[in-house]
Design a protein around this motif. Structure first.
Motif, PDB file in Angstrom:
ATOM      1  N   TYR A  13       0.843  -1.184   0.000  1.00 17.63           N
ATOM      2  CA  TYR A  13       0.000   0.000   0.000  1.00 17.63           C
ATOM      3  C   TYR A  13       0.881   1.237   0.000  1.00 17.63           C
ATOM      4  CZ  TYR A  13      -3.516  -3.373   1.275  1.00 17.63           C
ATOM      5  OH  TYR A  13      -4.345  -4.465   1.277  1.00 17.63           O
ATOM      6  N   GLN A  14       0.466   2.248  -0.754  1.00 22.23           N
ATOM      7  CA  GLN A  14       1.131   3.543  -0.720  1.00 22.23           C
ATOM      8  C   GLN A  14       0.331   4.441   0.199  1.00 22.23           C
ATOM      9  OE1 GLN A  14       1.128   4.548  -4.919  1.00 22.23           O
ATOM     10  NE2 GLN A  14       3.327   4.108  -4.993  1.00 22.23           N
ATOM     11  N   ALA A  23       5.060   6.729   2.488  1.00 20.65           N
ATOM     12  CA  ALA A  23       5.524   5.365   2.746  1.00 20.65           C
ATOM     13  C   ALA A  23       4.895   4.369   1.790  1.00 20.65           C
ATOM     14  CB  ALA A  23       5.191   4.957   4.177  1.00 20.65           C
ATOM     15  N   ASP A  24       5.646   3.309   1.497  1.00 17.56           N
ATOM     16  CA  ASP A  24       5.103   2.094   0.911  1.00 17.56           C
ATOM     17  C   ASP A  24       5.078   1.071   2.035  1.00 17.56           C
ATOM     18  OD1 ASP A  24       4.818   3.098  -1.630  1.00 17.56           O
ATOM     19  OD2 ASP A  24       6.607   2.144  -2.434  1.00 17.56           O
ATOM     20  N   TRP A  30       0.183   0.340   9.784  1.00 21.19           N
ATOM     21  CA  TRP A  30       1.176   1.402   9.665  1.00 21.19           C
ATOM     22  C   TRP A  30       0.954   2.390  10.799  1.00 21.19           C
ATOM     23  CZ3 TRP A  30       0.401   6.665   8.248  1.00 21.19           C
ATOM     24  CH2 TRP A  30       1.575   7.369   8.024  1.00 21.19           C
ATOM     25  N   THR A  31       2.037   2.903  11.378  1.00 19.59           N
ATOM     26  CA  THR A  31       1.936   3.875  12.469  1.00 19.59           C
ATOM     27  C   THR A  31       2.424   5.221  11.977  1.00 19.59           C
ATOM     28  OG1 THR A  31       2.323   2.140  14.097  1.00 19.59           O
ATOM     29  CG2 THR A  31       2.678   4.413  14.819  1.00 19.59           C
ATOM     30  N   GLU A  32       1.613   6.224  12.154  1.00 20.24           N
ATOM     31  CA  GLU A  32       1.925   7.584  11.731  1.00 20.24           C
ATOM     32  C   GLU A  32       2.752   8.287  12.801  1.00 20.24           C
ATOM     33  OE1 GLU A  32       2.052  11.568  10.523  1.00 20.24           O
ATOM     34  OE2 GLU A  32       1.835   9.738   9.402  1.00 20.24           O
ATOM     35  N   ARG A  44      -4.339   9.372   2.514  1.00 22.90           N
ATOM     36  CA  ARG A  44      -4.864   8.710   1.326  1.00 22.90           C
ATOM     37  C   ARG A  44      -4.046   7.443   1.146  1.00 22.90           C
ATOM     38  NH1 ARG A  44      -5.599  11.868  -3.816  1.00 22.90           N
ATOM     39  NH2 ARG A  44      -3.337  11.818  -3.825  1.00 22.90           N
ATOM     40  N   VAL A  45      -4.716   6.357   0.845  1.00 24.37           N
ATOM     41  CA  VAL A  45      -4.052   5.060   0.716  1.00 24.37           C
ATOM     42  C   VAL A  45      -4.524   4.405  -0.577  1.00 24.37           C
ATOM     43  CG1 VAL A  45      -3.748   2.784   1.764  1.00 24.37           C
ATOM     44  CG2 VAL A  45      -3.986   4.803   3.224  1.00 24.37           C
TER      45      VAL A  45
END
Length: 64
Positions: A13-14, A23-24, A30-32, A44-45
């Motif tokens: 996922y982008q 990130a990819d 995923w942790t922001e 946006r993913v």
């Protein structure tokens, strides 16, 4: 923009914060890392497959 190859599946996922790519991600977690005082932003993913096809974007509003 292509279609995700169902035989190969999603490779990752982008992740974009506001309009910037950040990130990819190979998985679904995923942790922001947030800046101090940052409380609201949008993500946006989109998915991609091994051949580079990408899905449409999904947009999320995040509030702390």
């Amino acid at each position: 923009m292509g279609r995700i190859d169902r035989q190969r599946g999603v490779a990752g996922y982008q992740v974009f914060k506001d309009a910037d790519w950040i990130a990819d991600v190979p998985g679904t977690t995923w942790t922001e890392p947030r800046a101090p005082g940052q409380t609201t932003f949008s993500l946006r993913v989109r998915a991609f497959d091994a051949t580079g096809n990408k899905s449409a974007f999904a947009t999320f509003a995040v509030a702390a």
